[in-house]
Write a protein that holds these residues in place. Structure first.
Motif, PDB file in Angstrom:
ATOM      1  N   CYS A  30       0.777  -1.189   0.060  1.00  0.00           N
ATOM      2  CA  CYS A  30       0.119   0.043  -0.087  1.00  0.00           C
ATOM      3  C   CYS A  30       0.805   1.119  -0.067  1.00  0.00           C
ATOM      4  O   CYS A  30       1.928   1.325   0.825  1.00  0.00           O
TER       5      CYS A  30
ATOM      6  N   CYS B 141      -0.117   2.873   3.839  1.00  0.00           N
ATOM      7  CA  CYS B 141       0.095   2.392   5.156  1.00  0.00           C
ATOM      8  C   CYS B 141       1.148   1.414   5.065  1.00  0.00           C
ATOM      9  O   CYS B 141       1.397   0.770   6.221  1.00  0.00           O
TER      10      CYS B 141
ATOM     11  N   CYS C 214      -6.132  -0.762  -1.342  1.00  0.00           N
ATOM     12  CA  CYS C 214      -5.648  -1.112   0.020  1.00  0.00           C
ATOM     13  C   CYS C 214      -6.875  -1.672   0.859  1.00  0.00           C
ATOM     14  O   CYS C 214      -8.054  -0.307   0.877  1.00  0.00           O
TER      15      CYS C 214
ATOM     16  N   CYS D 222      -6.899   1.197   3.954  1.00  0.00           N
ATOM     17  CA  CYS D 222      -7.045   2.585   3.898  1.00  0.00           C
ATOM     18  C   CYS D 222      -7.413   3.223   2.591  1.00  0.00           C
ATOM     19  O   CYS D 222      -7.616   4.019   2.450  1.00  0.00           O
TER      20      CYS D 222
HETATM   21 ZN   LIG Z   1      -3.230   1.151   3.222  1.00  0.00          ZN
END
Ligand SMILES: [Zn+2]
Ligand SMILES: Cc1ncc(COP(=O)(O)O)c(C=O)c1O
Length: 403
Positions: free
Chosen positions: A8, A11, A24, A27
């Motif tokens: 990602c 994150c 992701c 997030c």
């Molecule tokens: Zn993420």
């Protein structure tokens, strides 16, 4: 597939490389293939290599199917001493992506996406686009003999529709919110085993890396100070940045250039977020620009472009339609016929020069992302003229001094 994974961009959570869903689950930000830190350029001639073969170390594929290629990439890098001198900078080059099989940079990401799809066993692919990407996916889908779904909005003009339709994809005009179609198509793809090669999916971003790789080779591994990229979804600029970073990590270049994200002021959600010091982009209301190809009011990689360029001293610029049209003509005077979106980088350079952001020692590469023949309606705005004469007058006219 090689032993690597998707990560990602925000994150840093890891996902398997054979995952097709490009975002992701924590997030919602875009995923990317983990950065390569070891690799070299394959020796041999570009006359019998594809981009996936020459830069194989930088792709996650164990094996590349040459038959998927239509000869994408290896595009010219054209220098203009005249423009550099007029702009008061050390050098300016144009990476002419109109020289790709379907006349835009999209072919690089399309071949990488299709290679991924086929490696994973898909026989159905698709995309959501109104222009360059639709033509590219339709052409490569036809070449690979895949069932190809092209989703477009109902407002698409015939000038753009026919070049897609000629490849005989399953072409669907969708009535509804075009911005939502990007996310909706990913869900539909999941349910129906269709690999959607949308604008910023990880393997499309990998394909765009090859623009950076080629610039490094073409400039003898002395990278320019700036690379200017006309930006819509953000997929291409992410790929170009990643390409330079990977070459640096592998010791092939000493530094990476500063990236310039150039948008049209008629649709500049990333630029606006930067100017307003926002962490994330907001939807751009009532977008309208002559550079249709970059008219995305809610770019799916907008937040990542903000994060990335902010962290690395990148620059954000927005230019008006008038400046874009002026730049398209100026580029044509250099012999390069790009579409309005592809002239946005030159317009951005002109803007930065006026603001004294560029200095006399700087070198700049502009990415001319797509050819001008794709959008000839815009030429009406230029009042282009031809002379008329009778055969018996011709000799007299030609004998005049024209310059
Ligand atoms: Zn993420
Ligand atoms: C000619 C042209 N230039 C630039 C872009 C912007 O690329 P991206 O959406 O990857 O930011 C596009 C995207 O469609 C395009 O067609």
């Amino acid at each position: 597939m090689k032993e690597t994974n998707l990560v990602c961009t925000k994150c840093k959570k890891s996902f398997p490389i054979d995952q097709v869903y490009p975002r992701c689950d924590t997030c919602s930000e875009p995923l990317e293939v983990a950065k390569m830190s070891e690799g070299r350029i394959n020796e041999g001639s570009i006359f019998n290599q594809t981009i996936l073969e020459r830069y194989a170390d930088f792709f996650p594929f164990d094996k590349v199917d040459k038959d998927l290629s239509l000869g994408e990439g290896f595009t010219p890098l054209v220098n203009s001493a005249k423009l550099a001198s007029e702009l008061g900078i050390r050098g300016i080059w144009f990476k002419n992506e109109s020289q790709n099989p379907t006349w835009s940079f999209k072919d690089r990401g399309t071949v990488a996406g299709i290679q991924h799809a086929i490696t994973l066993g898909f026989r159905r692919i698709g995309t959501v686009s109104t222009g360059n990407m639709a033509v590219s996916v339709a052409a490569y889908g036809a070449k690979a003999d895949l069932e190809t779904f092209i989703l477009v909005s109902t407002s698409i003009p015939t000038e753009k529709l026919n070049p897609i339709a000629v490849h005989k994809p399953i072409l669907i005009k969708v009535d509804g919110n075009y911005g939502e179609l990007y996310f909706e198509s990913l869900q539909i793809g999941k349910q129906n085993d269709i690999y959607f090669i949308n604008s910023d999916v990880p393997l499309r971003v990998e394909g765009s890396k090859t623009i950076a790789f080629e610039i490094c080779e073409q400039m003898d591994f002395e990278v320019p100070d700036y690379v200017v990229v006309p930006t819509s979804s953000g997929g291409n600029i992410r790929g170009i940045a990643k390409g330079f970073e990977e070459f640096r990590a592998c010791g092939l270049v000493r530094k990476v250039p500063k990236l310039i994200c150039a948008q049209a002021s008629g649709c500049s959600p990333i630029y606006n977020a930067y100017i307003n010091q926002q962490e994330t982009i907001s939807r751009f209301e009532n977008p309208h620009t002559v550079a249709h190809a970059i008219e995305n009011p809610y770019p799916p990689s907008g937040n990542e472009v903000l994060r990335k360029l902010r962290g690395e001293g990148g620059i954000f610029v927005a230019v008006t339609d008038k400046e874009i049209l002026h730049a398209e003509r100026r580029l044509a005077e250099e012999g390069i016929f790009g579409q309005p979106a592809a002239a946005v980088p030159l317009a951005a350079v002109e803007e930065l020069e006026k603001k004294n952001i560029l200095s006399k020692n700087d070198t700049v590469v502009c990415i001319v992302t797509g050819g001008g023949l794709k959008y000839t309606a815009v030429l009406e705005k230029y009042g282009l003229k031809a002379l008329n004469c009778k055969l018996e007058e011709l000799s007299e006219i030609v004998a005049k001094r024209w310059n």
